[in-house]
Design an enzyme around this catalytic site. Structure first.
Site, short mmCIF file in Angstrom:
data_model
loop_
_atom_site.label_atom_id
_atom_site.label_comp_id
_atom_site.label_asym_id
_atom_site.label_seq_id
_atom_site.Cartn_x
_atom_site.Cartn_y
_atom_site.Cartn_z
N HIS A 170 3.55 3.94 -21.37
CA HIS A 170 2.77 4.10 -20.14
C HIS A 170 1.91 2.88 -19.90
CE1 HIS A 170 0.07 5.80 -23.28
NE2 HIS A 170 -0.91 5.26 -22.57
N HIS A 175 -4.95 -0.56 -20.09
CA HIS A 175 -4.12 -0.90 -21.26
C HIS A 175 -2.66 -0.62 -20.96
CE1 HIS A 175 -5.01 3.45 -22.19
NE2 HIS A 175 -3.77 3.45 -22.64
N GLU A 205 -1.91 -0.60 -26.65
CA GLU A 205 -1.83 0.64 -27.43
C GLU A 205 -0.44 0.73 -28.02
OE1 GLU A 205 -2.22 4.19 -25.03
OE2 GLU A 205 -2.56 5.47 -26.77
CO CO Z 1 -2.80 5.19 -23.37
#
Ligand code: CO
Length: 134
Positions: free
Chosen positions: A7, A79, A130
Site C-alpha cells: 500500500h 509512507h 514500511e
Molecule cells: Co502502512
C-alpha cells in the site's frame, strides 16, 4: 528482498473530504472508514487493481501522523509499504548494510494484523518505508 507494493499511505487532515476526492473525482472504489485506535489513525482503503492507497487521518492524542500533518497541513504521502517474505531476514540484511530501523527494531503487528517494521526516511531518499511480512 522486496515483493509487491502492499500500500501507499497518504496522511490527510480531513478523511471525509479525501475519501470524496478518491471516490467522486477519481472514480475509485473506497472502503468505509475504520478507526484503529491502537495505531492512532482512522483509515479508508482505496482499492485499486494492483495495490491500495490508505488515507490516514489522525485519531487520538498521540497519533503517529500528527507531526507530519503539522508540517504538511494539506496532507501528503506518508509512507510506502513493500511486502517481504521474511521480515527478520530483511531487517537483519538492512541493518548489516547500515540502514536504521525505527523503534526498538522488533516487528510489531501492523494495521493489517501482520508483522511490520519501519525504516528511517533519511536512509531511503526521504521516504518512510514500511515492510510487511505477507
Ligand atoms: Co502502512
Amino acid at each position: 528482498m522486496l515483493g509487491r507494493v502492499n500500500h501507499i499511505a497518504i496522511a490527510v487532515p480531513d478523511l471525509a473530504a479525501a475519501t470524496a476526492i478518491y471516490r467522486d473525482t477519481l472514480g475509485a472504489r473506497v472502503s468505509q472508514a475504520q478507526a484503529l485506535p491502537e495505531h492512532g489513525v482512522t483509515v479508508v482503503f482505496v482499492e485499486l487493481p494492483n495495490t491500495k492507497v490508505e488515507l490516514l487521518e489522525p485519531l487520538g492524542e498521540n497519533s503517529p501522523i500528527a507531526a507530519f500533518l503539522a508540517k504538511s497541513p494539506l496532507g501528503g504521502m506518508h509512507h510506502i509499504c513493500y511486502e517481504v517474505d521474511d521480515i527478520i531476514a530483511a531487517r537483519d540484511r538492512l541493518k548489516a548494510g547500515g540502514a536504521r530501523v525505527l523503534g526498538d527494531g522488533e516487528p510489531r503487528i501492523g494495521a493489517h494484523g501482520k508483522p511490520v517494521l519501519f525504516l528511517h526516511p533519511k536512509d531511503f531518499n526521504g521516504t518512510l518505508v514500511e515492510l510487511e511480512q505477507v
